[in-house]
Design an enzyme around this catalytic site. Structure first.
Site, PDB file in Angstrom:
ATOM      1  N   ASP A  46       0.855  -1.092   0.146  1.00  0.00           N
ATOM      2  CA  ASP A  46      -0.107  -0.001   0.028  1.00  0.00           C
ATOM      3  C   ASP A  46       0.860   1.071  -0.076  1.00  0.00           C
ATOM      4  O   ASP A  46       1.102   1.794   0.996  1.00  0.00           O
ATOM      5  CB  ASP A  46      -0.950   0.044   1.290  1.00  0.00           C
ATOM      6  CG  ASP A  46      -1.988   1.139   1.354  1.00  0.00           C
ATOM      7  OD1 ASP A  46      -1.744   1.927   0.297  1.00  0.00           O
ATOM      8  OD2 ASP A  46      -2.702   1.142   2.232  1.00  0.00           O
ATOM      9  N   HIS A  47       1.182   1.727  -1.135  1.00  0.00           N
ATOM     10  CA  HIS A  47       2.360   2.754  -1.329  1.00  0.00           C
ATOM     11  C   HIS A  47       1.687   3.808  -2.137  1.00  0.00           C
ATOM     12  O   HIS A  47       0.674   3.819  -3.031  1.00  0.00           O
ATOM     13  CB  HIS A  47       3.532   2.229  -2.016  1.00  0.00           C
ATOM     14  CG  HIS A  47       4.471   1.680  -1.268  1.00  0.00           C
ATOM     15  ND1 HIS A  47       5.916   1.947  -1.329  1.00  0.00           N
ATOM     16  CD2 HIS A  47       4.604   0.820  -0.243  1.00  0.00           C
ATOM     17  CE1 HIS A  47       6.763   1.296  -0.225  1.00  0.00           C
ATOM     18  NE2 HIS A  47       5.738   0.612   0.378  1.00  0.00           N
TER      19      HIS A  47
ATOM     20  N   GLY B  96       4.514   2.747   9.186  1.00  0.00           N
ATOM     21  CA  GLY B  96       4.530   3.560   7.947  1.00  0.00           C
ATOM     22  C   GLY B  96       6.023   3.818   7.688  1.00  0.00           C
ATOM     23  O   GLY B  96       7.306   3.638   8.326  1.00  0.00           O
ATOM     24  N   GLU B  97       6.102   4.425   6.399  1.00  0.00           N
ATOM     25  CA  GLU B  97       7.434   5.145   5.768  1.00  0.00           C
ATOM     26  C   GLU B  97       7.300   6.209   5.232  1.00  0.00           C
ATOM     27  O   GLU B  97       6.010   6.863   5.064  1.00  0.00           O
ATOM     28  CB  GLU B  97       7.795   4.103   4.483  1.00  0.00           C
ATOM     29  CG  GLU B  97       7.936   2.528   4.713  1.00  0.00           C
ATOM     30  CD  GLU B  97       8.173   2.021   3.328  1.00  0.00           C
ATOM     31  OE1 GLU B  97       9.096   2.032   2.915  1.00  0.00           O
ATOM     32  OE2 GLU B  97       7.334   1.113   3.084  1.00  0.00           O
TER      33      GLU B  97
ATOM     34  N   ASN C 106       5.737   7.256   1.487  1.00  0.00           N
ATOM     35  CA  ASN C 106       4.569   7.398   1.369  1.00  0.00           C
ATOM     36  C   ASN C 106       3.611   8.445   2.123  1.00  0.00           C
ATOM     37  O   ASN C 106       2.865   8.976   1.901  1.00  0.00           O
ATOM     38  CB  ASN C 106       3.796   5.761   1.673  1.00  0.00           C
ATOM     39  CG  ASN C 106       4.480   5.069   0.971  1.00  0.00           C
ATOM     40  OD1 ASN C 106       4.613   4.802  -0.169  1.00  0.00           O
ATOM     41  ND2 ASN C 106       4.918   3.913   1.775  1.00  0.00           N
TER      42      ASN C 106
ATOM     43  N   SER D 253       9.608  -5.058  13.560  1.00  0.00           N
ATOM     44  CA  SER D 253      11.291  -4.905  13.053  1.00  0.00           C
ATOM     45  C   SER D 253      12.077  -4.973  14.300  1.00  0.00           C
ATOM     46  O   SER D 253      13.232  -5.040  13.976  1.00  0.00           O
ATOM     47  CB  SER D 253      11.280  -3.716  12.130  1.00  0.00           C
ATOM     48  OG  SER D 253      10.880  -2.619  12.865  1.00  0.00           O
ATOM     49  N   GLY D 254      11.608  -4.791  15.493  1.00  0.00           N
ATOM     50  CA  GLY D 254      12.332  -4.736  16.904  1.00  0.00           C
ATOM     51  C   GLY D 254      11.524  -4.953  17.886  1.00  0.00           C
ATOM     52  O   GLY D 254      10.425  -5.040  18.023  1.00  0.00           O
TER      53      GLY D 254
ATOM     54  N   THR E 262       9.520  -9.035   7.399  1.00  0.00           N
ATOM     55  CA  THR E 262      10.064  -9.134   5.952  1.00  0.00           C
ATOM     56  C   THR E 262      11.317  -9.714   6.179  1.00  0.00           C
ATOM     57  O   THR E 262      12.243  -9.746   5.379  1.00  0.00           O
ATOM     58  CB  THR E 262      10.083  -8.031   5.397  1.00  0.00           C
ATOM     59  OG1 THR E 262      10.872  -6.836   6.089  1.00  0.00           O
ATOM     60  CG2 THR E 262       8.864  -7.245   5.158  1.00  0.00           C
TER      61      THR E 262
ATOM     62  N   LYS F 222      13.914 -13.659  10.832  1.00  0.00           N
ATOM     63  CA  LYS F 222      14.672 -13.527  12.222  1.00  0.00           C
ATOM     64  C   LYS F 222      13.727 -14.066  13.372  1.00  0.00           C
ATOM     65  O   LYS F 222      12.412 -13.570  13.716  1.00  0.00           O
ATOM     66  CB  LYS F 222      14.990 -12.147  12.714  1.00  0.00           C
ATOM     67  CG  LYS F 222      15.840 -11.470  11.648  1.00  0.00           C
ATOM     68  CD  LYS F 222      16.062  -9.979  12.358  1.00  0.00           C
ATOM     69  CE  LYS F 222      17.176  -9.295  11.413  1.00  0.00           C
ATOM     70  NZ  LYS F 222      17.461  -8.047  11.882  1.00  0.00           N
TER      71      LYS F 222
END
Length: 321
Positions: free
Chosen positions: A37-38, A106-107, A110, A173-174, A191, A194
């Site tokens: 979703d970008h 989010g990023e 975007n 991610s962490g 993604t 790990k």
């Protein structure tokens, strides 16, 4: 055996093609599908970024069996969480219960487009947690009024609720995002293969819940051409997530990946048509504890040959794991 999914990568194909691709994935026998979703592609070479929710609505009508999922939607800046709840409920109705709502913090790539700035990582997680509370309240039915630290909701209500509430996933991610997901999510999304991410998710309440991973691949009979394509379009993927989340546009990703070599990509992404190499890469996710793994075939114009190969060779091999 983990389920094997297909990714509608909106950064590398237009909306009509994406729907055609997921129809092909259903016919090929993939177990589920996910959709990015970008608003922007990571790199100019990818060349696309249609509105994912329109694509998902069309996909819900064009397919019959394959589950659908956002991978992932940010419900905090570009979208208000009340609007995300409405979209997700509607899609669950359209797909007759086949939709899962994957969410993330989010990023900048975007979210910057609405001009609200880009919060720090701790604030983004605060916003995500508050957004999840709003979405769940709306899924529960009735009117919702909310005046929180980051969001206001004024007497909102979802008028078309599905019989089955969409399961809610959170990307991690962490440690901090794992704690949030363990507490609030029905499934976890990652993604990278790990196992420590899944262990942290379990410690905070995620034990026994589904865990969905994603693996980029570059199928092609000519391995060198497949490596070239992966390097051209997916070299951003070897960068660390904390850095990627901050970059504001494709030019930034291009600059940040100038020193990523073909060899770097060939080590990180299975390329070519060696089934064993693809099975080994998927196996890393299975060994880490993922119950579902979505493949991303790199190259918008390479989906049809990949789907044919996957149906005849790759999927049968993976199911013998």
């Amino acid at each position: 055996m983990p389920q094997i999914g297909y990714t509608m990568m909106t950064e590398q194909a237009g909306p009509r093609d994406l729907v055609s691709h997921v129809v092909g994935a259903e016919q090929a026998g993939f177990d589920f599908s996910v959709t990015s979703d970008h608003y922007f592609p990571w790199l100019e070479e990818q060349g696309h970024a249609p509105y994912a929710w329109s694509v998902l609505g069309a996909a819900a009508q064009a397919t019959e069996r394959i589950p659908l999922m956002t991978y992932v939607t940010c419900p905090t800046v570009r979208y208000h969480p009340a609007v995300v709840a409405q979209k997700a409920a509607t899609l669950q109705v359209l797909s007759q219960g086949r939709f899962r709502l994957g969410l993330g913090s989010g990023e900048n790539l975007n979210e910057h487009v609405v001009g609200k700035g880009w919060p720090s990582a701790p604030v983004r997680l605060e916003m995500l947690a508050e957004a999840v509370d709003i979405i769940r309240a709306l899924f529960a039915g009735g009117g919702v009024t909310h005046h929180g630290k980051h969001f206001d909701v004024d007497n909102a209500r979802l008028w078309d609720l599905p019989e089955q509430t969409p399961p809610l996933g959170i990307a991690v991610s962490g440690p901090r995002s794992c704690a949030l997901a363990g507490r609030l999510a029905d499934l976890v999304i990652a993604t990278e293969p790990k196992s420590e991410l899944l262990a942290a998710f379990d410690r905070h309440g995620g034990a026994g819940k589904p865990r969905v991973g994603q693996l980029p691949v570059s199928y092609g009979a000519d391995r060198e051409a497949a490596i070239d394509r992966a390097h051209q379009q997916f070299r951003w993927s070897v960068g660390p997530w904390p850095v990627n989340a901050e970059l504001p546009g494709p030019a930034s990703f291009d600059g940040a990946t100038q020193h990523v070599t073909r060899e770097d990509i060939a080590r990180a992404v299975p390329c070519g048509d060696d089934v064993d190499a693809f099975v080994e890469a998927v196996g890393q996710y299975a060994d880490a504890g993922f119950t579902e793994i979505a493949l991303v075939q790199i190259g918008g114009d390479q989906q049809a040959p990949f789907l044919r190969w996957a149906e005849k060779e790759l999927l049968p091999a993976l199911r013998r794991l």
